[in-house]
Design an enzyme around this catalytic site. Structure first.
Site, mmCIF file in Angstrom:
data_model
loop_
_atom_site.group_PDB
_atom_site.id
_atom_site.type_symbol
_atom_site.label_atom_id
_atom_site.label_comp_id
_atom_site.label_asym_id
_atom_site.label_seq_id
_atom_site.Cartn_x
_atom_site.Cartn_y
_atom_site.Cartn_z
ATOM 1 N N LYS A 1 -14.919 4.904 32.206
ATOM 2 C CA LYS A 1 -16.393 5.410 33.220
ATOM 3 C C LYS A 1 -16.686 6.086 33.322
ATOM 4 O O LYS A 1 -18.459 7.106 33.613
ATOM 5 C CB LYS A 1 -16.963 4.144 33.065
ATOM 6 C CG LYS A 1 -16.219 3.514 34.311
ATOM 7 C CD LYS A 1 -15.554 2.165 34.024
ATOM 8 C CE LYS A 1 -14.601 1.659 35.063
ATOM 9 N NZ LYS A 1 -14.087 0.815 34.979
ATOM 10 N N GLU B 1 -16.424 1.730 24.073
ATOM 11 C CA GLU B 1 -16.430 0.878 24.302
ATOM 12 C C GLU B 1 -16.011 -0.065 25.457
ATOM 13 O O GLU B 1 -16.660 -0.744 26.477
ATOM 14 C CB GLU B 1 -16.400 0.365 23.170
ATOM 15 C CG GLU B 1 -16.941 -1.555 22.841
ATOM 16 C CD GLU B 1 -18.758 -1.296 22.973
ATOM 17 O OE1 GLU B 1 -19.169 -0.363 22.652
ATOM 18 O OE2 GLU B 1 -19.202 -1.818 24.360
ATOM 19 N N GLY C 1 -16.131 -3.607 30.171
ATOM 20 C CA GLY C 1 -15.253 -4.046 29.155
ATOM 21 C C GLY C 1 -15.135 -4.662 28.152
ATOM 22 O O GLY C 1 -15.263 -4.293 27.019
ATOM 23 N N ILE D 1 -17.633 -6.810 26.469
ATOM 24 C CA ILE D 1 -17.950 -7.240 26.080
ATOM 25 C C ILE D 1 -19.184 -5.583 25.031
ATOM 26 O O ILE D 1 -19.060 -4.402 25.460
ATOM 27 C CB ILE D 1 -19.821 -7.317 26.721
ATOM 28 C CG1 ILE D 1 -19.273 -7.823 27.721
ATOM 29 C CG2 ILE D 1 -20.749 -7.151 25.847
ATOM 30 C CD1 ILE D 1 -20.412 -8.714 29.206
ATOM 31 N N GLU E 1 -9.826 -3.786 43.957
ATOM 32 C CA GLU E 1 -8.890 -2.350 43.933
ATOM 33 C C GLU E 1 -8.283 -2.727 45.528
ATOM 34 O O GLU E 1 -9.229 -2.906 46.277
ATOM 35 C CB GLU E 1 -9.415 -1.125 43.424
ATOM 36 C CG GLU E 1 -10.011 -0.554 42.082
ATOM 37 C CD GLU E 1 -8.779 -0.781 41.086
ATOM 38 O OE1 GLU E 1 -7.896 -0.007 41.608
ATOM 39 O OE2 GLU E 1 -8.682 -1.784 40.137
ATOM 40 N N LYS F 1 -21.979 2.896 34.409
ATOM 41 C CA LYS F 1 -21.744 2.545 33.457
ATOM 42 C C LYS F 1 -23.753 2.275 32.566
ATOM 43 O O LYS F 1 -23.499 2.504 31.354
ATOM 44 C CB LYS F 1 -21.364 0.688 33.683
ATOM 45 C CG LYS F 1 -20.107 0.402 33.485
ATOM 46 C CD LYS F 1 -19.695 -0.704 34.384
ATOM 47 C CE LYS F 1 -18.008 -0.080 33.613
ATOM 48 N NZ LYS F 1 -16.968 -1.659 35.037
HETATM 49 N N1 LIG Z 1 -8.339 -2.096 34.772
HETATM 50 C C1 LIG Z 1 -9.292 -2.882 33.662
HETATM 51 O O1 LIG Z 1 -9.515 -3.604 34.395
HETATM 52 C C2 LIG Z 1 -10.256 -1.495 33.697
HETATM 53 C C3 LIG Z 1 -11.479 -1.970 32.588
HETATM 54 C C4 LIG Z 1 -12.220 -1.012 32.364
HETATM 55 C C5 LIG Z 1 -12.083 -0.388 32.370
HETATM 56 N N2 LIG Z 1 -10.881 0.777 33.152
HETATM 57 C C6 LIG Z 1 -10.750 2.226 33.205
HETATM 58 O O2 LIG Z 1 -9.485 1.869 32.329
HETATM 59 C C7 LIG Z 1 -8.824 3.493 33.277
HETATM 60 C C8 LIG Z 1 -7.471 3.483 33.206
HETATM 61 O O3 LIG Z 1 -7.479 1.598 34.372
HETATM 62 P P1 LIG Z 1 -5.957 0.764 34.629
HETATM 63 O O4 LIG Z 1 -6.542 -0.110 35.157
HETATM 64 O O5 LIG Z 1 -5.110 0.848 32.998
HETATM 65 O O6 LIG Z 1 -5.654 2.229 35.715
HETATM 66 P P2 LIG Z 1 -4.078 1.501 36.089
HETATM 67 O O7 LIG Z 1 -3.662 0.283 35.874
HETATM 68 O O8 LIG Z 1 -3.671 2.091 37.323
HETATM 69 O O9 LIG Z 1 -2.784 2.539 35.512
HETATM 70 C C9 LIG Z 1 -3.141 4.910 35.291
HETATM 71 C C10 LIG Z 1 -2.137 4.251 34.392
HETATM 72 O O10 LIG Z 1 -2.200 5.981 34.087
HETATM 73 C C11 LIG Z 1 -1.502 7.281 34.136
HETATM 74 N N3 LIG Z 1 -1.689 8.364 34.268
HETATM 75 C C12 LIG Z 1 -2.281 8.886 35.622
HETATM 76 N N4 LIG Z 1 -2.227 10.249 35.807
HETATM 77 C C13 LIG Z 1 -1.662 9.937 34.569
HETATM 78 C C14 LIG Z 1 -1.483 11.426 34.505
HETATM 79 N N5 LIG Z 1 -1.555 12.970 34.455
HETATM 80 N N6 LIG Z 1 -0.668 11.589 32.917
HETATM 81 C C15 LIG Z 1 -0.276 9.992 32.371
HETATM 82 N N7 LIG Z 1 -0.460 9.322 32.922
HETATM 83 C C16 LIG Z 1 -0.895 9.427 34.013
HETATM 84 C C17 LIG Z 1 -0.612 5.953 35.360
HETATM 85 O O11 LIG Z 1 0.744 6.232 34.964
HETATM 86 P P3 LIG Z 1 1.992 5.836 35.613
HETATM 87 O O12 LIG Z 1 2.200 4.503 35.501
HETATM 88 O O13 LIG Z 1 3.553 6.770 35.178
HETATM 89 O O14 LIG Z 1 1.517 5.540 37.335
HETATM 90 C C18 LIG Z 1 -0.486 4.705 34.798
HETATM 91 O O15 LIG Z 1 0.062 4.364 33.890
HETATM 92 C C19 LIG Z 1 -9.681 4.111 33.869
HETATM 93 O O16 LIG Z 1 -10.396 5.120 33.827
HETATM 94 C C20 LIG Z 1 -10.497 2.111 33.904
HETATM 95 O O17 LIG Z 1 -11.292 2.671 35.117
HETATM 96 C C21 LIG Z 1 -10.241 -0.295 33.573
#
Ligand SMILES: NC(=O)c1ccc[n+]([C@@H]2O[C@H](COP(=O)([O-])OP(=O)(O)OC[C@H]3O[C@@H](n4cnc5c(N)ncnc54)[C@H](OP(=O)(O)O)[C@@H]3O)[C@@H](O)[C@H]2O)c1
Length: 430
Positions: A116, A140, A145, A147, A201, A216
């Site tokens: 986002k 989306e 998330g 919704i 976090e 958002k």
């Molecule tokens: N978590 C949620 O509930 C949620 C909800 C809605 C939206 N989001 C969005 O979804 C996105 C991901 O969130 P997340 O919670 O899944 O994050 P996360 O758990 O911290 O995982 C991030 C992933 O990205 C990888 N990564 C970081 N930099 C990279 C690069 N340059 N090249 C390749 N891979 C890379 C990391 O690699 P490593 O595994 O090697 O560290 C890790 O696997 C974010 O934009 C977040 O705002 C998250």
């Protein structure tokens, strides 16, 4: 001779047209919370017709739940692979996400993202890149998330004027507020509990200072109203400085404090967007949105009010939104951004908001320029009255640093409404 009746041949035709297409080949960039959630969903739905062909991550030393040969550490390899039908970008680095997504769109590719902050910061350019190169970007998962709010606003309400879109867009701060409201827990232990449960976090600033729901709101402004905003144009005040005193004050009136993101079409036809704590009573659908849940109320001109509630984060809920985008891409869906083609709607911050402010900083009180004060309690250090929205925007950093807490009552009026020269102005309540 065929024994099929017309009805049976219709059914046979319908079945034939439902023969699954060739599986979509997905390149997954990021294998954290969302990436693994989405991967697991596809694994559980073998009939969906998509396979994750390649996965890019960052850290080669990290233990993985899949064999090492499934991963690459160079996301650009996925961009260079013409065999991938769709790229799913779910990394936690907004600048790198923009580089990857914009490069893919320049190649005319089909891309899904959950980021986002990146989408809110770069939306005009992302829209332009899709037009110029014919690619598609869906996001989306970036708002609330699980919704389905973006597609609802973009496709279903693409033509209908909307009076407001408002809601709880951040599950982490909502969890903290729920804990505080239940048993008088103070902010720090409530936040620690949210972190221990994985709802917040380790650096909670983006969520608790309301930067995340602001991103958002900016995204929804484009789809609901055709207004492209820079995030800094939108007031975001969070709950970092909230105390049990504030929760107790809300409780006296039978209300809860919620961080409400509101997009409001004002009586003068202009749009304003606010993301702040707000007192919410039982009459609001948001009153019952507790814990880590999100909720969105749409007030449509002709359809009337609608309410969506669901999980705003987590691997499976967010992965579900990515799955829905993947299915939409297979059907050649793209956002119409229909309201961007309408005559542009003016965005205004020339308003006054009725707020509750708790602070001991006398200078800040002077700077905000309160009028029509209805309550002032010296012992608890709070004051209720009207302040210009522009003053809140100007002093939002000072408010954070001064440990001040602000909550809206919901009453909004045009600027200088208290002036005797302009006595017939309209106050509205959201
Ligand atoms: N978590 C949620 O509930 C949620 C909800 C809605 C939206 N989001 C969005 O979804 C996105 C991901 O969130 P997340 O919670 O899944 O994050 P996360 O758990 O911290 O995982 C991030 C992933 O990205 C990888 N990564 C970081 N930099 C990279 C690069 N340059 N090249 C390749 N891979 C890379 C990391 O690699 P490593 O595994 O090697 O560290 C890790 O696997 C974010 O934009 C977040 O705002 C998250």
């Amino acid at each position: 001779m065929s024994s099929l009746s017309p009805i049976n041949s219709g059914a046979a035709f319908a079945r034939a047209s439902l023969v699954p297409p060739a599986p979509l080949r997905v390149g997954l960039i990021g294998f954290g919370c969302v990436g693994q959630g989405f991967y697991d969903i596809l694994w559980r739905l073998p009939g969906f017709g998509a396979e994750v062909r390649r996965i890019a991550v960052k850290n080669p030393a990290k233990p993985r739940t899949l064999p090492a040969e499934r991963f690459t550490y160079h996301a650009d390899e996925l961009l260079a692979d013409p065999e991938l039908d769709v790229l799913v970008e779910v990394i936690d680095d907004a600048a790198e996400a923009f580089r990857l997504v914009s490069t893919a769109l320049r190649q005319g590719r089909r891309v899904i993202t959950a980021n986002k902050a990146m989408v809110a910061q770069h939306l005009p350019e992302l829209v332009a890149l899709q037009h110029q190169h014919g690619g598609t970007l869906l996001y989306e998962a970036a708002v609330c998330g699980s919704i389905p709010i973006i597609r609802t606003l973009d496709a279903y309400f693409g033509q209908e004027p909307l009076r407001s879109v408002s809601g709880i867009f951040n599950g982490s701060s909502n969890y903290v507020l729920t804990r505080m409201g239940l048993d008088g827990t103070d902010y720090a232990p409530a936040l620690a509990e949210a972190q221990a449960k994985g709802f917040a976090e380790s650096d909670p600033t983006l969520d608790m200072a309301a930067f995340d729901p602001r991103s958002k709101a900016v995204i929804l402004a484009a789809h609901a109203y055709g207004v492209l905003l820079a995030p800094e144009q939108v007031l975001n005040l969070g709950i970092e400085n909230i105390s049990a005193t504030d929760i107790a004050y809300a409780g006296l009136e039978g209300q809860k404090i919620k961080v409400v993101a509101g997009l409001y079409l004002l009586p003068n036809g202009q749009l304003t967007v606010l993301v702040t704590p707000q007192f919410v009573g039982r009459e609001s659908a948001l009153y019952g949105v507790d814990e880590e849940f999100n909720g969105v109320i749409i007030e449509a001109e002709f359809a009337g009010p609608q309410f969506l509630r669901g999980r705003g984060a987590g691997g499976h809920p967010t992965g579900s939104a990515v799955l829905a985008d993947l299915a939409a891409l297979r059907g050649d869906f793209r956002y119409a951004y229909a309201k961007l083609r309408n005559a542009p709607l003016a965005y205004t911050t020339d308003l006054e908001l009725e707020i509750y402010l708790r602070t001991t900083d006398e200078l800040l009180l002077d700077q905000l320029g309160f009028t029509d004060i209805t309550e002032e309690a010296d012992e608890d250090g709070y004051i209720v009255g009207y302040v210009p929205l522009d003053a809140l925007l100007q002093h939002r950093d000072a408010l954070r640093q001064a440990s001040a807490f602000v909550a809206r009552t919901g009453n909004v009026r045009p600027a200088a409404a208290h002036s005797e020269e302009q006595p017939t102005v309209e106050e509205v309540s959201y």
